[in-house]
Design a protein around this motif. Structure first.
Motif, PDB file in Angstrom:
ATOM      1  N   ALA A 335      -2.573   1.995  16.897  1.00  0.00           N
ATOM      2  CA  ALA A 335      -2.060   3.211  16.245  1.00  0.00           C
ATOM      3  C   ALA A 335      -0.540   3.151  16.105  1.00  0.00           C
ATOM      4  CB  ALA A 335      -2.473   4.445  17.037  1.00  0.00           C
ATOM      5  N   LEU A 336       0.129   2.660  17.143  1.00  0.00           N
ATOM      6  CA  LEU A 336       1.594   2.528  17.099  1.00  0.00           C
ATOM      7  C   LEU A 336       2.024   1.498  16.060  1.00  0.00           C
ATOM      8  CD1 LEU A 336       2.380   2.605  20.939  1.00  0.00           C
ATOM      9  CD2 LEU A 336       2.879   4.412  19.270  1.00  0.00           C
ATOM     10  N   LYS A 337       1.268   0.390  15.978  1.00  0.00           N
ATOM     11  CA  LYS A 337       1.586  -0.657  15.001  1.00  0.00           C
ATOM     12  C   LYS A 337       1.462  -0.123  13.578  1.00  0.00           C
ATOM     13  CE  LYS A 337       2.373  -4.251  17.686  1.00  0.00           C
ATOM     14  NZ  LYS A 337       3.671  -4.954  17.671  1.00  0.00           N
ATOM     15  N   ARG A 338       0.398   0.628  13.326  1.00  0.00           N
ATOM     16  CA  ARG A 338       0.191   1.183  11.988  1.00  0.00           C
ATOM     17  C   ARG A 338       1.333   2.123  11.607  1.00  0.00           C
ATOM     18  NH1 ARG A 338      -6.126   1.851  10.655  1.00  0.00           N
ATOM     19  NH2 ARG A 338      -6.997   0.476  12.240  1.00  0.00           N
ATOM     20  N   THR A 339       1.687   2.985  12.548  1.00  0.00           N
ATOM     21  CA  THR A 339       2.763   3.949  12.288  1.00  0.00           C
ATOM     22  C   THR A 339       4.077   3.238  11.991  1.00  0.00           C
ATOM     23  OG1 THR A 339       1.717   5.611  13.704  1.00  0.00           O
ATOM     24  CG2 THR A 339       4.067   5.872  13.270  1.00  0.00           C
ATOM     25  N   LYS A 340       4.385   2.216  12.775  1.00  0.00           N
ATOM     26  CA  LYS A 340       5.633   1.480  12.588  1.00  0.00           C
ATOM     27  C   LYS A 340       5.662   0.771  11.242  1.00  0.00           C
ATOM     28  CE  LYS A 340       8.639  -1.952  14.816  1.00  0.00           C
ATOM     29  NZ  LYS A 340       8.814  -2.849  15.997  1.00  0.00           N
ATOM     30  N   PHE A 341       4.543   0.136  10.879  1.00  0.00           N
ATOM     31  CA  PHE A 341       4.508  -0.590   9.607  1.00  0.00           C
ATOM     32  C   PHE A 341       4.647   0.366   8.427  1.00  0.00           C
ATOM     33  CE2 PHE A 341       2.348  -2.664   6.021  1.00  0.00           C
ATOM     34  CZ  PHE A 341       3.057  -3.854   5.978  1.00  0.00           C
ATOM     35  N   LEU A 342       3.937   1.475   8.502  1.00  0.00           N
ATOM     36  CA  LEU A 342       4.022   2.460   7.419  1.00  0.00           C
ATOM     37  C   LEU A 342       5.428   3.036   7.300  1.00  0.00           C
ATOM     38  CD1 LEU A 342       0.640   4.363   7.777  1.00  0.00           C
ATOM     39  CD2 LEU A 342       1.391   3.028   5.800  1.00  0.00           C
ATOM     40  N   SER A 343       6.040   3.319   8.444  1.00  0.00           N
ATOM     41  CA  SER A 343       7.379   3.934   8.443  1.00  0.00           C
ATOM     42  C   SER A 343       8.394   3.074   7.706  1.00  0.00           C
ATOM     43  CB  SER A 343       7.844   4.184   9.875  1.00  0.00           C
ATOM     44  OG  SER A 343       7.033   5.148  10.498  1.00  0.00           O
ATOM     45  N   LYS A 344       8.312   1.768   7.912  1.00  0.00           N
ATOM     46  CA  LYS A 344       9.304   0.894   7.263  1.00  0.00           C
ATOM     47  C   LYS A 344       9.016   0.692   5.776  1.00  0.00           C
ATOM     48  CE  LYS A 344       7.570  -3.820   8.012  1.00  0.00           C
ATOM     49  NZ  LYS A 344       7.886  -5.146   8.600  1.00  0.00           N
ATOM     50  N   ASN A 345       7.823   1.138   5.324  1.00  0.00           N
ATOM     51  CA  ASN A 345       7.471   0.985   3.913  1.00  0.00           C
ATOM     52  C   ASN A 345       7.584   2.269   3.098  1.00  0.00           C
ATOM     53  OD1 ASN A 345       6.191  -1.820   3.031  1.00  0.00           O
ATOM     54  ND2 ASN A 345       5.661  -1.486   5.183  1.00  0.00           N
ATOM     55  N   ILE A 346       7.718   3.406   3.767  1.00  0.00           N
ATOM     56  CA  ILE A 346       7.778   4.681   3.044  1.00  0.00           C
ATOM     57  C   ILE A 346       8.960   4.691   2.069  1.00  0.00           C
ATOM     58  CG2 ILE A 346       8.185   7.173   3.290  1.00  0.00           C
ATOM     59  CD1 ILE A 346       6.544   7.028   5.877  1.00  0.00           C
ATOM     60  N   GLY A 347       8.673   5.041   0.834  1.00  0.00           N
ATOM     61  CA  GLY A 347       9.704   5.084  -0.198  1.00  0.00           C
ATOM     62  C   GLY A 347       9.868   3.792  -0.965  1.00  0.00           C
ATOM     63  N   LYS A 348       9.321   2.702  -0.448  1.00  0.00           N
ATOM     64  CA  LYS A 348       9.439   1.426  -1.145  1.00  0.00           C
ATOM     65  C   LYS A 348       8.373   1.309  -2.229  1.00  0.00           C
ATOM     66  CE  LYS A 348      11.503  -1.136   2.695  1.00  0.00           C
ATOM     67  NZ  LYS A 348      11.392  -2.299   3.603  1.00  0.00           N
ATOM     68  N   LYS A 349       8.731   0.670  -3.318  1.00  0.00           N
ATOM     69  CA  LYS A 349       7.798   0.483  -4.425  1.00  0.00           C
ATOM     70  C   LYS A 349       7.069  -0.843  -4.270  1.00  0.00           C
ATOM     71  CE  LYS A 349      10.218   3.383  -7.781  1.00  0.00           C
ATOM     72  NZ  LYS A 349      10.828   3.446  -9.123  1.00  0.00           N
ATOM     73  N   ARG A 350       5.732  -0.766  -4.452  1.00  0.00           N
ATOM     74  CA  ARG A 350       4.899  -1.949  -4.291  1.00  0.00           C
ATOM     75  C   ARG A 350       3.905  -2.036  -5.453  1.00  0.00           C
ATOM     76  NH1 ARG A 350       7.192  -5.174  -0.999  1.00  0.00           N
ATOM     77  NH2 ARG A 350       5.301  -6.395  -1.351  1.00  0.00           N
ATOM     78  N   PRO A 351       3.533  -3.252  -5.862  1.00  0.00           N
ATOM     79  CA  PRO A 351       2.450  -3.387  -6.837  1.00  0.00           C
ATOM     80  C   PRO A 351       1.126  -2.979  -6.196  1.00  0.00           C
ATOM     81  CG  PRO A 351       3.161  -5.542  -6.051  1.00  0.00           C
ATOM     82  CD  PRO A 351       4.124  -4.548  -5.493  1.00  0.00           C
ATOM     83  N   ALA A 352       0.285  -2.286  -6.966  1.00  0.00           N
ATOM     84  CA  ALA A 352      -0.956  -1.739  -6.403  1.00  0.00           C
ATOM     85  C   ALA A 352      -2.070  -1.767  -7.433  1.00  0.00           C
ATOM     86  CB  ALA A 352      -0.718  -0.312  -5.917  1.00  0.00           C
ATOM     87  N   VAL A 353      -3.312  -1.598  -6.936  1.00  0.00           N
ATOM     88  CA  VAL A 353      -4.482  -1.440  -7.803  1.00  0.00           C
ATOM     89  C   VAL A 353      -5.275  -0.231  -7.318  1.00  0.00           C
ATOM     90  CG1 VAL A 353      -4.654  -3.900  -8.353  1.00  0.00           C
ATOM     91  CG2 VAL A 353      -5.924  -2.982  -6.406  1.00  0.00           C
ATOM     92  N   SER A 354      -5.987   0.419  -8.227  1.00  0.00           N
ATOM     93  CA  SER A 354      -6.843   1.539  -7.851  1.00  0.00           C
ATOM     94  C   SER A 354      -8.005   1.046  -7.005  1.00  0.00           C
ATOM     95  CB  SER A 354      -7.389   2.231  -9.098  1.00  0.00           C
ATOM     96  OG  SER A 354      -6.350   2.790  -9.856  1.00  0.00           O
ATOM     97  N   ILE A 355      -8.392   1.846  -6.004  1.00  0.00           N
ATOM     98  CA  ILE A 355      -9.540   1.475  -5.160  1.00  0.00           C
ATOM     99  C   ILE A 355     -10.490   2.661  -5.006  1.00  0.00           C
ATOM    100  CG2 ILE A 355      -8.457  -0.396  -3.867  1.00  0.00           C
ATOM    101  CD1 ILE A 355      -7.966   1.701  -1.608  1.00  0.00           C
ATOM    102  N   GLY A 356     -10.714   3.352  -6.095  1.00  0.00           N
ATOM    103  CA  GLY A 356     -11.586   4.510  -6.021  1.00  0.00           C
ATOM    104  C   GLY A 356     -10.836   5.744  -6.455  1.00  0.00           C
ATOM    105  N   LYS A 357     -11.479   6.882  -6.292  1.00  0.00           N
ATOM    106  CA  LYS A 357     -10.913   8.126  -6.781  1.00  0.00           C
ATOM    107  C   LYS A 357      -9.634   8.496  -6.043  1.00  0.00           C
ATOM    108  CE  LYS A 357     -12.227  12.846  -7.956  1.00  0.00           C
ATOM    109  NZ  LYS A 357     -13.282  13.883  -7.886  1.00  0.00           N
TER     110      LYS A 357
END
Length: 388
Positions: A335-357
């Motif tokens: 849980a801590l690892k997920r939070t840390k990884f997400l925190s450093k990515n918030i606001g950054k632009k990334r290429p993405a694909v739709s994965i459902g609704k």
């Protein structure tokens, strides 16, 4: 018109094989039923990786065998291969298919054209494993190693991309065993002149070589910034008992090199807790090690004996309550690892694909909420509500 229903258990390979079976049914004039009880034929594509997987498969077999409507029941997959006699004895009315050759001739030449109810497509490039990790039943039930010819992989991917799948996930039982090497295959795939990207489902530490790293460096738009590298334990003693052919030092060195090259990469992994002879000291070693590793997240598996594996005969079994306690420790770190990884990515632009609704998946494995949009690769910013 006759109808069919397929219930799938387990890994990406099984999900791919379910699609193959589904397309075969449709080619033979069947339609897909919305519910199992509405079908004329039910196929259970089974898994046997853990004791829980066996229990789940058996539960659904028992449930389906009690349907009031006459129905043909078929079980295939790894549970069928591993427990054929047991299934026939317990469920005498069920058809057991242990060999995929009974479903398809030359399975290494079979391809799919769609991936039902998904916006990303899995492509099985390889089957079989001969590593014989001491805890794993897979080499006993998937012991025939083969690789799909390059030209067939290329044609399959072309068809899937043209049919609206902008991300292709390369999968197999042991993708790093692809004949001729995984890097040369990817080098051919990325030459396809279509707009898509590829993701490697999972790859062993010792199979990530300089050629693969160089490909990732030169093809950021084609190869996702995500590697799933199984660790299994952070204790060298336990790794040796598991018959894993690396040390924690090897793992740390390779990971450091990868993250240095790709600081934005999502590193995910697998951890087994409660392995025979794993002491609390070993568990602490694992916790301390994974705290130091730049994981974005990891999957946690509670050890369970698989009859016939080397580890099933080991002494020093860990009590279930203790395994549960240790897994809770690992969940907290995850849980801590997920939070840390997400925190450093918030606001950054990334290429993405739709994965459902209303959801998209970034190249570095972050799920972002979005307004509904057409399939394709697009750029978006990671938000506070995102998940990994």
């Amino acid at each position: 018109m006759k109808t069919y229903y397929i219930h799938t258990f387990g890994c990406k390979v099984n999900q791919y094989e379910t699609q193959l079976i589904s397309e075969k049914f449709k080619k033979d004039g069947f339609t897909q039923a919305a519910k199992p009880e509405e079908a004329d034929i039910i196929v259970f594509n089974s898994c046997t990786v853990t004791a829980e997987a066996d229990k789940e498969c058996e539960y659904f077999l028992r449930k389906a065998s009690k349907f009031s409507k006459p129905v043909k029941l078929i079980v295939t997959g790894c549970f069928a291969r591993n427990k054929k006699d047991y299934i026939k004895e317990k469920f005498p009315g069920i058809n057991v298919i242990t060999e995929k050759l009974e479903l398809f001739s030359e399975p290494q030449k079979q391809t799919i054209h769609a991936f039902d109810k998904r916006s990303r497509a899995f492509v099985k490039i390889q089957d079989g494993c001969n590593s014989f990790c001491s805890y794993c039943i897979v080499p006993y039930v998937r012991n025939n190693l083969w690789s799909k010819p390059v030209e067939i992989v290329i044609e399959e991917i072309k068809n899937l991309v043209n049919n609206g799948y902008p991300e292709i996930v390369l999968t197999g039982i042991h993708v790093g065993k692809y004949e001729g090497g995984i890097a040369p295959l990817i080098e051919q795939i990325i030459k396809i002149p279509l707009d898509f990207r590829i993701r490697i489902s999972s790859i062993e530490l010792n199979e990530i070589n300089d050629a693969l790293i160089e490909l990732m460096k030169k093809n950021q738009d084609k190869i996702c910034r995500h590697l799933h590298i199984p660790l299994q334990s952070g204790s060298d003693e336990i790794l040796k008992l598991m018959n894993r052919h690396y040390t924690t030092a090897d793992f740390a060195k390779k990971v450091k090199n990868i993250i240095t090259e790709f600081p934005e990469l999502a590193l995910t992994s697998d951890i087994i807790t409660g392995f025979p002879q794993e002491t609390r000291a070993h568990h602490k070693e694992t916790c301390d090690f994974i705290k130091r590793m730049p994981f974005a997240r990891f999957h946690i598996f509670r050890y369970s004996d698989r009859d016939g594996t080397k580890a099933s005969s080991f002494s020093g079994k860990v009590a279930p309550d203790e395994i549960k306690s240790r897994s809770n420790d690992l969940f907290e770190i995850d849980a801590l690892k997920r939070t840390k990884f997400l925190s450093k990515n918030i606001g950054k632009k990334r290429p993405a694909v739709s994965i459902g609704k209303n959801k998209a998946l970034t190249d570095n494995y972050i799920t972002v909420k979005i307004p509904e949009r057409k399939p394709g690769i697009f750029t978006l910013a990671v938000t506070q509500e995102s998940e990994i």
